[in-house]
Every structure is written in structure tokens, then in C-alpha cells.
Design a protein around this motif. Structure first.
Motif, PDB file in Angstrom:
ATOM      1  N   VAL A 192       2.436   1.675  -3.552  1.00 15.37           N
ATOM      2  CA  VAL A 192       1.433   2.100  -4.544  1.00 15.37           C
ATOM      3  C   VAL A 192       1.022   3.557  -4.297  1.00 15.37           C
ATOM      4  O   VAL A 192       0.869   4.340  -5.246  1.00 15.37           O
ATOM      5  CB  VAL A 192       0.211   1.169  -4.488  1.00 15.37           C
ATOM      6  N   ALA A 193       0.842   3.922  -3.029  1.00  9.19           N
ATOM      7  CA  ALA A 193       0.447   5.295  -2.721  1.00  9.19           C
ATOM      8  C   ALA A 193       1.506   6.297  -3.168  1.00  9.19           C
ATOM      9  O   ALA A 193       1.184   7.374  -3.692  1.00  9.19           O
ATOM     10  CB  ALA A 193       0.188   5.436  -1.223  1.00  9.19           C
ATOM     11  N   ALA A 214       0.829  -1.209   0.000  1.00 12.36           N
ATOM     12  CA  ALA A 214       0.000   0.000   0.000  1.00 12.36           C
ATOM     13  C   ALA A 214       0.860   1.254   0.000  1.00 12.36           C
ATOM     14  O   ALA A 214       0.565   2.222  -0.713  1.00 12.36           O
ATOM     15  CB  ALA A 214      -0.928  -0.010   1.215  1.00 12.36           C
ATOM     16  N   ALA A 253      -4.215   2.140  -3.424  1.00 12.46           N
ATOM     17  CA  ALA A 253      -3.423   1.556  -2.346  1.00 12.46           C
ATOM     18  C   ALA A 253      -4.242   0.564  -1.535  1.00 12.46           C
ATOM     19  O   ALA A 253      -3.739  -0.488  -1.124  1.00 12.46           O
ATOM     20  CB  ALA A 253      -2.886   2.666  -1.443  1.00 12.46           C
TER      21      ALA A 253
END
Length: 263
Positions: free
Chosen positions: A201-202, A198, A217
Motif C-alpha cells: 500500500v505504501a 503495508a 499503510a
């Protein structure tokens, strides 16, 4: 008010207050940041206060402010808010087994007062599903202090935005205050994988419009956690089969004697 509840509920309510207390500074920081942002947007003071009271979702409030300033269609504003709040679908699924016995209107109220930190702290408690004495009171102890603290700090930010310089870095302070809670929530490999994926991805998607980095995310974290859970379950199953002699097809299972079972 607490005198009307059972001793178990009163104790659980106070425990919820105590467990939420370490995160209160982060809550106040984010409430101030959100209130200041609403004050400096296109919203009037009454509109900003109404948004704080009825929406009660800091991430989506911040996400839709630029859209309102750009006068985008209402459907775009609502879609953005829904995307940012995708994580609450997960929260609802996590709370459902605990409060499914409640009537619909009461579950809706619980859903409104739920939040990121409230849900995380609630899930850390080893509550059984269904009715458990004190469980709902514990939830309300956290939810009450969260809602009251958010509204006070948010409305203060709305009314006194000019008194808080931008260089105070309140948003960063709120984020840093939540880091210990996030670290404490990593209790197994699947959670660690979800948090790591997460975060990556964020960061990669941070420049996407409409704060799409957040729902992406969330989806990536769900996928990563599910994959790791599946791999762990398969590894455990292989160890069990090797231990019982069932690893190879057609192999006769070996019966363990008492000493082997103890080992």
C-alpha cells in the motif's frame, strides 16, 4: 541519578540502553536528515530547534515542511501531522495495559517520549500487564537514549546543514539500518501479512499528497493482521473440534482416553 533507583530498576534501565543501541545509527541518520530539511525550509533556526524539541516526530515534521513553505492554512498543517502520526494511536493502545495504573500526567509524558523503535522493542519483551518491577525503567532506558540522540543529531543537522551534501544518502542509510529490526519483528503470520500489505500500500500510494501513504499503510496493516488472526483462530477451532469429535452438528462428542490425550 541511577543510584536513587532500586537495583532492579537500574538493571532494567541499562538493559533498555543496550537493547536500543543497535538502532542508534538509524536514529542519528534520520535526525540529521530531519534537521537538514528543517534548515533548508522556511523555518528559522530557533523555530526549527523548537519544532525538534516540542514535536519530536520525524515523519510528521518532514510532512508539514512543504505545507509551511506553501503557506497553507494551519488546520491543513495540523491535519497532515495527525494523519501521519496515526500509528501512535496503535502504540498508545499497546502501552495502555502496561501503564494504566500511572496518573494521567505521567502517561502523557510516556506518550511524548514513545517512538516507533522504542515501542517495537518494548513489545518484544514478555512483560505482564500492570505494574512489573523494572518495566517502566526498561522503557525509560530506551526512551532516554532515543530522545537525546534524536535531539543532538537533529540540532546538528539544523546548525550545520551546509556541511552535509545531499548525495550522502543519510535517509537511505537510516532506512537500511532499521531493516534488521523490522525483520526480527515478524514473528507470526498475522505480522507477516501486516508488513507485506503495508509495504504494498505504501508503494502504491507513495505519490499521494500530504504523505497519505503512511496512514493508509497503517490502516491496511491493521486490517490485514486482523483478518489473518481471525482466519488462524477459526482454523484452530476447527482442528480442536475435529480432535474432540465435535465437528459435525448433532454428533456426540468422543471422550479421549489417557493415551489419546497424551498424543
Amino acid at each position: 541519578m541511577l543510584a536513587r533507583f532500586s537495583p532492579v530498576d537500574r538493571a532494567a534501565f541499562r538493559e533498555g540502553l543496550r537493547d536500543y543501541a543497535p538502532t542508534f545509527f538509524a536514529l542519528l541518520s534520520w535526525g540529521l536528515v530531519t534537521g537538514i530539511a528543517m534548515n533548508k525550509s522556511v523555518l528559522t533556526v530557533p523555530q526549527a530547534i523548537a519544532m525538534s524539541l516540542f514535536v519530536y516526530a520525524g515523519s510528521s515534521q518532514l510532512a508539514v515542511l512543504p505545507l509551511l513553505a506553501a503557506k497553507l492554512p494551519l488546520w491543513a498543517v495540523l491535519l497532515t501531522a495527525a494523519m501521519v502520526n496515526t500509528r501512535f494511536v496503535i502504540f498508545s493502545a499497546g502501552l495502555a495495559p502496561h501503564f494504566a495504573y500511572q496518573p494521567l500526567w505521567r502517561r502523557l509524558v510516556i506518550g511524548y517520549f514513545n517512538g516507533d523503535v522504542v515501542y517495537l522493542l518494548f513489545q518484544r519483551k514478555p512483560f505482564a500487564n500492570g505494574y512489573v518491577p523494572g518495566k517502566e525503567a526498561y522503557f525509560w532506558g530506551m526512551a532516554a537514549v532515543s530522545w537525546i540522540g534524536w535531539q543532538i543529531s537533529s540540532i546538528v543537522g539544523i546548525l550545520l546543514a551546509s556541511l552535509f551534501p545531499d548525495n550522502w544518502g543519510l535517509s537511505l542509510a537510516g532506512t537500511l539500518a532499521l531493516v534488521p529490526l523490522l525483520v526480527a519483528a515478524v514473528v507470526n503470520r498475522s505480522t507477516l501479512a501486516a508488513v507485506g500489505v503495508a509495504g504494498i500500500v505504501a508503494l502504491v500510494a507513495i505519490d499521494l499528497p500530504y504523505r497519505l501513504a503512511l496512514p493508509l499503510a497503517v490502516i491496511a496493516a491493521l486490517g490485514a493482521g486482523s483478518v489473518v488472526d481471525m482466519l488462524v483462530e477459526r482454523a484452530d477451532l476447527r482442528r480442536i473440534r475435529r480432535h474432540t469429535g465435535q465437528g459435525a452438528p448433532g454428533q456426540v462428542p468422543r471422550v479421549l482416553d489417557a493415551n489419546e490425550e497424551k498424543r
